[in-house]
Enzyme design. Structure first.
Site, PDB file in Angstrom:
ATOM      1  N   LYS A  53      13.872   9.899  42.027  1.00  0.00           N
ATOM      2  CA  LYS A  53      14.668   8.933  42.802  1.00  0.00           C
ATOM      3  C   LYS A  53      13.773   7.830  43.354  1.00  0.00           C
ATOM      4  O   LYS A  53      14.118   6.647  43.306  1.00  0.00           O
ATOM      5  CB  LYS A  53      15.405   9.657  43.944  1.00  0.00           C
ATOM      6  CG  LYS A  53      16.562  10.509  43.437  1.00  0.00           C
ATOM      7  CD  LYS A  53      17.125  11.437  44.493  1.00  0.00           C
ATOM      8  CE  LYS A  53      18.146  12.377  43.865  1.00  0.00           C
ATOM      9  NZ  LYS A  53      18.609  13.434  44.773  1.00  0.00           N
ATOM     10  N   GLN A  97      17.500  15.502  50.786  1.00  0.00           N
ATOM     11  CA  GLN A  97      17.528  16.331  49.577  1.00  0.00           C
ATOM     12  C   GLN A  97      17.934  17.767  49.926  1.00  0.00           C
ATOM     13  O   GLN A  97      17.366  18.370  50.828  1.00  0.00           O
ATOM     14  CB  GLN A  97      16.142  16.302  48.904  1.00  0.00           C
ATOM     15  CG  GLN A  97      16.095  17.022  47.572  1.00  0.00           C
ATOM     16  CD  GLN A  97      16.983  16.381  46.507  1.00  0.00           C
ATOM     17  OE1 GLN A  97      16.994  15.172  46.327  1.00  0.00           O
ATOM     18  NE2 GLN A  97      17.745  17.201  45.797  1.00  0.00           N
ATOM     19  N   ASP A 120      24.893   9.144  49.464  1.00  0.00           N
ATOM     20  CA  ASP A 120      25.233  10.306  48.642  1.00  0.00           C
ATOM     21  C   ASP A 120      26.743  10.560  48.665  1.00  0.00           C
ATOM     22  O   ASP A 120      27.272  11.263  47.813  1.00  0.00           O
ATOM     23  CB  ASP A 120      24.518  11.562  49.179  1.00  0.00           C
ATOM     24  CG  ASP A 120      23.379  12.020  48.272  1.00  0.00           C
ATOM     25  OD1 ASP A 120      23.344  11.578  47.098  1.00  0.00           O
ATOM     26  OD2 ASP A 120      22.543  12.814  48.733  1.00  0.00           O
TER      27      ASP A 120
END
Ligand code: NAP
Length: 281
Positions: A53, A97, A120
């Protein structure tokens, strides 16, 4: 029939080129888009995902701020970091994460992220925005699947789409996005007695289970679009999806490979959400 393979790597490249232009335009106006990525603990897979990412951000001209913490980080300290990033005008997206160490409640953490920076799309508010058709961040994997379907040129209006899997991050938002695109949607899960009853009628199948050979050729209507989200290993340890790729390819009209299908698009849509956040803010 041999399916057209939907190349997620190629589509990603095209979309990321556009994202890079938008990032450059913002940067030239003194507003470089910024994504904060928080990683807690030593989970090896998480380290790989985060590295990918961060690299994708750098390549697109998005500033990434990687914060790595020891697994002993307290929940209160993590929430404190999120509050600081929420208030930082140089940060347009915040990603924590998963999975987090056991002593940290992931729901509390997700809900602590400002909705305007929830790139997200996992928070209850973001989920509510999707459910009610309001503008907001769409979870990256299903958002990427929609782009993959769009790239085939097949219109979803009036089509029957079958989603296999009902997780909050993939299956459920996928079904809502398909519904929003005017498909008739069926959601299957581990309690569905015979998947093939549904998949055989499907114009579009999205498989998000995490079990190889969940979709076999006899379960697919000729010409259907098959989007394979699952990430599995075959007997030789090679990466594979939920669909029996070689055989399904002979029946489907369009099919995503694994790897090279939904995976690259997930990261691409994270970049897209970050750019959109920076453009809005
Ligand atoms: P998850 O939370 O484990 O959900 C799996 C879903 O599959 C559940 O809803 C489960 O049903 C359903 N299921 C399990 N066995 C089934 C069966 N035999 N028949 C029908 N449905 C069944 O997983 P997830 O996070 O949604 O991820 C799904 C897969 O996608 C995993 O392999 C994951 O690694 C992969 N993934 C890929 C990407 C990407 O970028 N390509 C991104 C995210 C995830 P119940 O709800 O009844 O248990």
């Amino acid at each position: 029939m041999t399916a057209q393979i939907i190349d997620g790597t190629l589509l990603s490249k095209t979309i990321r080129a556009d994202i890079a232009q938008r990032a450059a335009a913002l940067t030239s106006r003194g507003k470089q888009p910024g994504l904060a990525v928080i990683l807690v603990g030593e989970d090896p897979a998480s380290h790989v995902y985060v590295r990918n990412k961060v690299k994708a951000c750098e390549d697109a001209g998005i500033r990434s701020v990687l914060e790595k913490y020891d697994a002993s980080l307290s929940e209160a300290d993590l929430l404190g970091r999120i509050a600081a990033l929420n208030a930082d005008p140089r940060i347009h997206g915040i990603l924590v994460q998963m999975p987090l160490p056991k002593h940290i409640d992931p729901h509390k953490v997700i809900e602590a992220i400002a909705t305007a920076k929830d790139v997200d799309g996992y928070s209850v508010l973001s989920a509510g925005e999707l459910m009610t058709g309001l503008e907001g961040f769409r979870p990256c994997t299903p958002y990427g699947c929609m782009k993959l379907i769009e790239s085939t040129g097949v219109s979803l209006r009036g089509k029957h789409a079958v989603v296999i899997g009902r997780s909050n991050t993939v299956g459920k938002p996928m079904a809502l996005l398909l519904l929003q695109a005017n498909a008739t949607v069926t959601i299957c899960h581990s309690g569905t007695p015979d998947l093939s009853v549904y998949t055989k009628q499907a114009d579009v199948i999205v498989a998000a289970v995490g079990r190889r050979n969940t979709v076999t050729a006899d379960m697919v209507k000729p010409g259907a679009v098959v989007i394979d989200v699952g990430v599995n290993r075959d007997d030789k340890g090679k990466l594979c999806g939920d669909a029996d790729f070689e055989k399904v390819k002979e029946v489907a009209g369009y099919l995503t490979p694994m790897p090279g299908g939904t995976g690259p698009m997930t990261i691409t849509m994270l970049l897209m959400n970050t750019i959109e956040s920076a453009e809005r803010g």
